[in-house]
Scaffold this active site. Structure first.
Site, PDB file in Angstrom:
ATOM      1  N   THR A 174       9.899 -41.590  29.262  1.00 38.94           N
ATOM      2  CA  THR A 174       9.203 -40.346  29.622  1.00 38.94           C
ATOM      3  C   THR A 174      10.003 -39.188  29.033  1.00 38.94           C
ATOM      4  O   THR A 174      11.124 -39.379  28.563  1.00 38.94           O
ATOM      5  CB  THR A 174       9.137 -40.154  31.160  1.00 38.94           C
ATOM      6  OG1 THR A 174      10.479 -40.039  31.672  1.00 38.94           O
ATOM      7  CG2 THR A 174       8.420 -41.299  31.854  1.00 38.94           C
ATOM      8  N   VAL A 196      19.359 -42.426  31.297  1.00 41.82           N
ATOM      9  CA  VAL A 196      19.253 -40.962  31.230  1.00 41.82           C
ATOM     10  C   VAL A 196      19.068 -40.518  29.780  1.00 41.82           C
ATOM     11  O   VAL A 196      19.833 -40.904  28.890  1.00 41.82           O
ATOM     12  CB  VAL A 196      20.510 -40.309  31.841  1.00 41.82           C
ATOM     13  CG1 VAL A 196      20.441 -38.790  31.702  1.00 41.82           C
ATOM     14  CG2 VAL A 196      20.646 -40.706  33.312  1.00 41.82           C
ATOM     15  N   LYS A 197      18.026 -39.697  29.573  1.00 43.27           N
ATOM     16  CA  LYS A 197      17.754 -39.191  28.224  1.00 43.27           C
ATOM     17  C   LYS A 197      18.417 -37.839  28.026  1.00 43.27           C
ATOM     18  O   LYS A 197      18.242 -36.927  28.851  1.00 43.27           O
ATOM     19  CB  LYS A 197      16.250 -39.002  28.060  1.00 43.27           C
ATOM     20  CG  LYS A 197      15.584 -39.980  27.122  1.00 43.27           C
ATOM     21  CD  LYS A 197      14.103 -39.648  27.079  1.00 43.27           C
ATOM     22  CE  LYS A 197      13.426 -40.307  25.921  1.00 43.27           C
ATOM     23  NZ  LYS A 197      11.997 -39.958  25.882  1.00 43.27           N
ATOM     24  N   VAL A 198      19.149 -37.716  26.916  1.00 37.75           N
ATOM     25  CA  VAL A 198      19.810 -36.448  26.569  1.00 37.75           C
ATOM     26  C   VAL A 198      19.468 -36.165  25.109  1.00 37.75           C
ATOM     27  O   VAL A 198      19.525 -37.069  24.270  1.00 37.75           O
ATOM     28  CB  VAL A 198      21.352 -36.581  26.726  1.00 37.75           C
ATOM     29  CG1 VAL A 198      22.049 -35.289  26.319  1.00 37.75           C
ATOM     30  CG2 VAL A 198      21.730 -36.959  28.160  1.00 37.75           C
ATOM     31  N   VAL A 244      14.557 -41.328  31.778  1.00 38.76           N
ATOM     32  CA  VAL A 244      14.211 -40.035  32.394  1.00 38.76           C
ATOM     33  C   VAL A 244      15.099 -38.967  31.758  1.00 38.76           C
ATOM     34  O   VAL A 244      16.322 -39.133  31.698  1.00 38.76           O
ATOM     35  CB  VAL A 244      14.457 -40.065  33.924  1.00 38.76           C
ATOM     36  CG1 VAL A 244      13.963 -38.754  34.555  1.00 38.76           C
ATOM     37  CG2 VAL A 244      13.779 -41.257  34.584  1.00 38.76           C
TER      38      VAL A 244
END
Ligand code: E4P
Length: 233
Positions: free
Chosen positions: A27, A88-90, A62
Site C-alpha cells: 500500500t 515499513v515503506k520508506v 505500510v
C-alpha cells in the site's frame, strides 16, 4: 514469491487471497486514500491490522507519512508493532532529494530489527544503494519509468545481476503496473516480485477466447443432456 497485490481494498485482497495466488500486499498513502481509508493514523492502523491478519504470514507494506527523522523511526516502530508481518515503506529520499532516508533504513534494519521496503525508486542504481543499506525489499516503479520514455526491463535485469553478483539479499519489487503484459515481462527481466493492482489480476485470469470456449462447453453440455432425455412427448 512472485505476485503481491497493490491495494488497500479488503474485499479484493480477500478474494485473491482465497484463490491462493497472492503472496503479499503493498500500500501507499495514495492507494489508501483512493480505497477510502480515512481518519488519519487511526484509519491506517485499523485497515493495516485487518489486512495483516487476513494475509499472515505474508507481508504487508505500510508507508510512513512523515519526513521528520525521529517521527519516521517512531512510526516505523508503531507500524511494526501492529503485526509481525508488517514491513515499513520508506521513500528513497525526501521530497527535495534530502539524503537522510537511507541512513534511517539502515538503522531500522540493523538496530531496530524492522523490515523495510524502500520505495518510489526509478532506477537500478537507486535500488542497488537501498539494497546495500540493508533494505529487505527495493521497490522500483515500472509504469512510471516506462512513462518517462525508457524501458524498466533493462533496469530490472541490471539490478538483479548486481544483487546476485554481490550476494545482496534484497528482493526486487516492481510496482506501478499499467498493462497485463507487465507481470510476466518484468518477472522475466529479473524482478523477484511484481505488485499488481486488482483489475490487472482480473485481466490476467479472464481471456475472451477462454470465455467463448467455456460458453461453447456449457451450450454443448446442455444439448447432450437434452439428447439423453430424448424427444419430449
Ligand atoms: C508500489 O509499491 C507502489 O505502491 C505502486 O505500485 C505505485 O504505483 P503508481 O505508479 O500507479 O502510483
Amino acid at each position: 514469491m512472485p505476485i503481491f497485490l497493490d491495494t488497500g481494498n479488503l474485499a479484493e485482497i480477500e478474494r485473491f487471497h482465497r484463490m491462493g495466488i497472492i503472496r503479499g500486499v503493498t500500500t501507499n498513502p495514495t492507494i489508501l486514500l483512493k480505497d477510502g481509508v480515512t481518519g488519519g493514523m487511526r484509519g491506517i492502523e485499523t485497515t493495516s491490522k485487518e489486512i495483516a491478519r487476513l494475509i499472515a504470514p505474508y507481508p504487508l507494506s505500510v508507508e510512513v507519512t512523515t519526513t521528520d527523522r525521529a517521527e519516521v523511526i517512531r512510526q516505523a516502530q508503531t507500524f511494526a508493532g501492529w503485526a509481525d508481518n508488517i514491513v515499513v515503506k520508506v521513500t528513497i529520499h525526501g521530497p527535495q532529494g534530502e539524503l537522510e532516508n537511507l541512513e534511517i533504513v539502515h538503522e531500522l534494519e540493523t538496530r531496530h530489527d524492522i523490515r523495510v521496503n524502500v520505495t518510489a525508486m526509478m532506477s537500478a542504481q537507486q535500488c542497488f544503494l537501498a539494497a546495500l543499506a540493508g533494505a529487505t525489499y527495493v521497490s522500483i516503479f515500472g509504469g512510471r519509468v516506462n512513462n518517462m520514455g525508457y524501458n524498466v526491463c533493462g533496469e530490472l535485469t541490471k539490478l538483479r545481476q548486481v544483487l546476485d553478483q554481490f550476494g545482496l539479499k534484497s528482493q526486487i519489487i516492481v510496482g506501478s503496473t499499467r498493462e497485463i503484459l507487465n507481470v510476466i515481462e518484468w518477472l522475466e527481466a529479473g524482478a523477484h516480485i511484481v505488485t499488481v493492482v486488482p483489475d490487472l489480476l482480473k485481466g490476467m485470469i479472464v481471456h475472451p477466447y477462454s470465455k467463448e470456449t467455456v460458453q461453447q462447453f456449457l451450450r454443448d453440455a446442455a444439448k447432450a443432456e437434452e439428447m439423453l432425455r430424448g424427444p419430449s412427448a
